[in-house]
Design a protein around this motif. Sequence first.
Motif, PDB file in Angstrom:
ATOM      1  N   SER A   1      43.626  54.117  51.132  1.00  0.00           N
ATOM      2  CA  SER A   1      45.003  54.513  50.837  1.00  0.00           C
ATOM      3  C   SER A   1      45.485  55.592  51.794  1.00  0.00           C
ATOM      4  O   SER A   1      44.696  56.378  52.325  1.00  0.00           O
ATOM      5  N   ASP A   2      46.790  55.613  51.996  1.00  0.00           N
ATOM      6  CA  ASP A   2      47.432  56.643  52.816  1.00  0.00           C
ATOM      7  C   ASP A   2      48.935  56.513  52.627  1.00  0.00           C
ATOM      8  O   ASP A   2      49.413  55.530  52.046  1.00  0.00           O
ATOM      9  N   ILE A   3      49.663  57.506  53.136  1.00  0.00           N
ATOM     10  CA  ILE A   3      51.132  57.438  53.096  1.00  0.00           C
ATOM     11  C   ILE A   3      51.692  57.060  54.460  1.00  0.00           C
ATOM     12  O   ILE A   3      52.902  56.871  54.605  1.00  0.00           O
ATOM     13  N   SER A   4      50.828  56.948  55.473  1.00  0.00           N
ATOM     14  CA  SER A   4      51.264  56.619  56.833  1.00  0.00           C
ATOM     15  C   SER A   4      51.190  55.120  57.068  1.00  0.00           C
ATOM     16  O   SER A   4      50.108  54.522  56.993  1.00  0.00           O
ATOM     17  N   SER A   5      52.313  54.512  57.394  1.00  0.00           N
ATOM     18  CA  SER A   5      52.325  53.075  57.660  1.00  0.00           C
ATOM     19  C   SER A   5      51.516  52.756  58.911  1.00  0.00           C
ATOM     20  O   SER A   5      50.872  51.694  58.988  1.00  0.00           O
TER      21      SER A   5
ATOM     22  N   VAL B   1      48.209  54.397  43.453  1.00  0.00           N
ATOM     23  CA  VAL B   1      46.894  54.092  44.017  1.00  0.00           C
ATOM     24  C   VAL B   1      45.899  53.702  42.920  1.00  0.00           C
ATOM     25  O   VAL B   1      45.129  52.750  43.059  1.00  0.00           O
ATOM     26  N   VAL B   2      45.918  54.443  41.827  1.00  0.00           N
ATOM     27  CA  VAL B   2      44.972  54.170  40.740  1.00  0.00           C
ATOM     28  C   VAL B   2      45.194  52.777  40.180  1.00  0.00           C
ATOM     29  O   VAL B   2      44.241  52.002  39.995  1.00  0.00           O
ATOM     30  N   ASN B   3      46.444  52.422  39.916  1.00  0.00           N
ATOM     31  CA  ASN B   3      46.741  51.083  39.391  1.00  0.00           C
ATOM     32  C   ASN B   3      46.328  49.993  40.367  1.00  0.00           C
ATOM     33  O   ASN B   3      45.791  48.940  39.960  1.00  0.00           O
ATOM     34  N   GLU B   4      46.573  50.221  41.663  1.00  0.00           N
ATOM     35  CA  GLU B   4      46.210  49.223  42.668  1.00  0.00           C
ATOM     36  C   GLU B   4      44.701  49.003  42.707  1.00  0.00           C
ATOM     37  O   GLU B   4      44.228  47.867  42.790  1.00  0.00           O
ATOM     38  N   VAL B   5      43.954  50.091  42.658  1.00  0.00           N
ATOM     39  CA  VAL B   5      42.493  49.963  42.675  1.00  0.00           C
ATOM     40  C   VAL B   5      42.014  49.236  41.428  1.00  0.00           C
ATOM     41  O   VAL B   5      41.117  48.377  41.492  1.00  0.00           O
ATOM     42  N   ARG B   6      42.613  49.552  40.294  1.00  0.00           N
ATOM     43  CA  ARG B   6      42.227  48.873  39.052  1.00  0.00           C
ATOM     44  C   ARG B   6      42.505  47.376  39.136  1.00  0.00           C
ATOM     45  O   ARG B   6      41.699  46.546  38.701  1.00  0.00           O
ATOM     46  N   LEU B   7      43.641  47.009  39.727  1.00  0.00           N
ATOM     47  CA  LEU B   7      43.976  45.598  39.879  1.00  0.00           C
ATOM     48  C   LEU B   7      42.995  44.897  40.812  1.00  0.00           C
ATOM     49  O   LEU B   7      42.580  43.757  40.559  1.00  0.00           O
ATOM     50  N   LEU B   8      42.606  45.570  41.865  1.00  0.00           N
ATOM     51  CA  LEU B   8      41.726  44.980  42.873  1.00  0.00           C
ATOM     52  C   LEU B   8      40.273  44.911  42.435  1.00  0.00           C
ATOM     53  O   LEU B   8      39.466  44.212  43.055  1.00  0.00           O
ATOM     54  N   THR B   9      39.945  45.633  41.372  1.00  0.00           N
ATOM     55  CA  THR B   9      38.544  45.658  40.894  1.00  0.00           C
ATOM     56  C   THR B   9      38.422  45.129  39.472  1.00  0.00           C
ATOM     57  O   THR B   9      37.442  45.421  38.780  1.00  0.00           O
ATOM     58  N   ASN B  10      39.415  44.355  39.034  1.00  0.00           N
ATOM     59  CA  ASN B  10      39.406  43.797  37.668  1.00  0.00           C
ATOM     60  C   ASN B  10      39.272  44.893  36.617  1.00  0.00           C
ATOM     61  O   ASN B  10      38.539  44.761  35.633  1.00  0.00           O
ATOM     62  N   ASP B  11      39.958  46.002  36.870  1.00  0.00           N
ATOM     63  CA  ASP B  11      40.031  47.137  35.948  1.00  0.00           C
ATOM     64  C   ASP B  11      38.683  47.861  35.783  1.00  0.00           C
ATOM     65  O   ASP B  11      38.475  48.600  34.837  1.00  0.00           O
ATOM     66  N   VAL B  12      37.787  47.673  36.744  1.00  0.00           N
ATOM     67  CA  VAL B  12      36.481  48.327  36.675  1.00  0.00           C
ATOM     68  C   VAL B  12      36.491  49.658  37.422  1.00  0.00           C
ATOM     69  O   VAL B  12      35.956  50.667  36.948  1.00  0.00           O
ATOM     70  N   GLY B  13      37.112  49.687  38.599  1.00  0.00           N
ATOM     71  CA  GLY B  13      37.062  50.866  39.453  1.00  0.00           C
ATOM     72  C   GLY B  13      36.039  50.680  40.568  1.00  0.00           C
ATOM     73  O   GLY B  13      35.259  49.726  40.573  1.00  0.00           O
ATOM     74  N   ALA B  14      36.049  51.577  41.505  1.00  0.00           N
ATOM     75  CA  ALA B  14      35.179  51.466  42.678  1.00  0.00           C
ATOM     76  C   ALA B  14      33.784  51.993  42.381  1.00  0.00           C
ATOM     77  O   ALA B  14      33.604  52.920  41.599  1.00  0.00           O
ATOM     78  N   ASP B  15      32.797  51.388  43.037  1.00  0.00           N
ATOM     79  CA  ASP B  15      31.422  51.880  42.917  1.00  0.00           C
ATOM     80  C   ASP B  15      31.269  53.226  43.602  1.00  0.00           C
ATOM     81  O   ASP B  15      30.574  54.119  43.103  1.00  0.00           O
TER      82      ASP B  15
END
Length: 265
Positions: free
Chosen positions: A190-194, A215-229
Amino acid sequence: MKAGVYVSETKAVMQEKANPVIKEGEALVKVSHAGICGTDMMIYFGKHPRAQAPLIMGHEFSGVIEQIQGETKFSLGDRVAVEPTLSCRTCEACVRGQFHVCKKLKLIGIDQDGGFAQYVAVPIHRLHLLPEKLSSAHAALAEPVAVAVHTVRRSRLKVGDQAVILGAGPIGLLIGMIAKRAGAKKVMISDISSYRLTKAKELGFIPIDAAEKDVVNEVRLLTNDVGADVVFEVAGNQITAKQMVETSRIQGEIVVVSVYKTLQK
């Protein structure tokens, strides 16, 4: 020699300087390439707590050995990368072999003149011989790459893990590259710079625009609501400090890479 000299806050000039005179145990390195670090920008804007003008900045550089004083495995003409840390070799950390966290740690280009010059005096034990296939330009990136390698090695990242990197600056991107080589199945960054996010996408990471999305919602969506290892925090601000906790899975690992600045009243 010519040298780029930091002379005062927001002022750096090209000057003619005498070539460094090396001492026993040192080599004179003719600089080939040097990188500009965020720390150099901090010095330039007068925000670094130790660096004092006049100073030749630059701690990410490669070059060729022109002179040597002392017994060494190196030869004149060898291409080398420079490890910029200068340790006392006697404190508790150094005795344990942890020279990078020496109690009296100093750095070339911060506490003494560095690589934004044609020549630099460098302790022989801070030199690393370059493989033939590695270009001198790429070798100037050895120091930031070493930060990324050390970071991933210190983590518990395993083959197949999902990783989140908060901050897509040079160190964040390098951590992503090393994490992929270490076997990470998915790397979200994640970042704010395109511009930085475009580079992240080019490198095969999943970019998350923190200026437009949660960012938190995006990560949850990408990890099936599990979060990153494993979550690597590389931005150093209060927003990402909160995100690093909320993007981690239960009993996941958080690796704080950045240095948080003290708020001034």
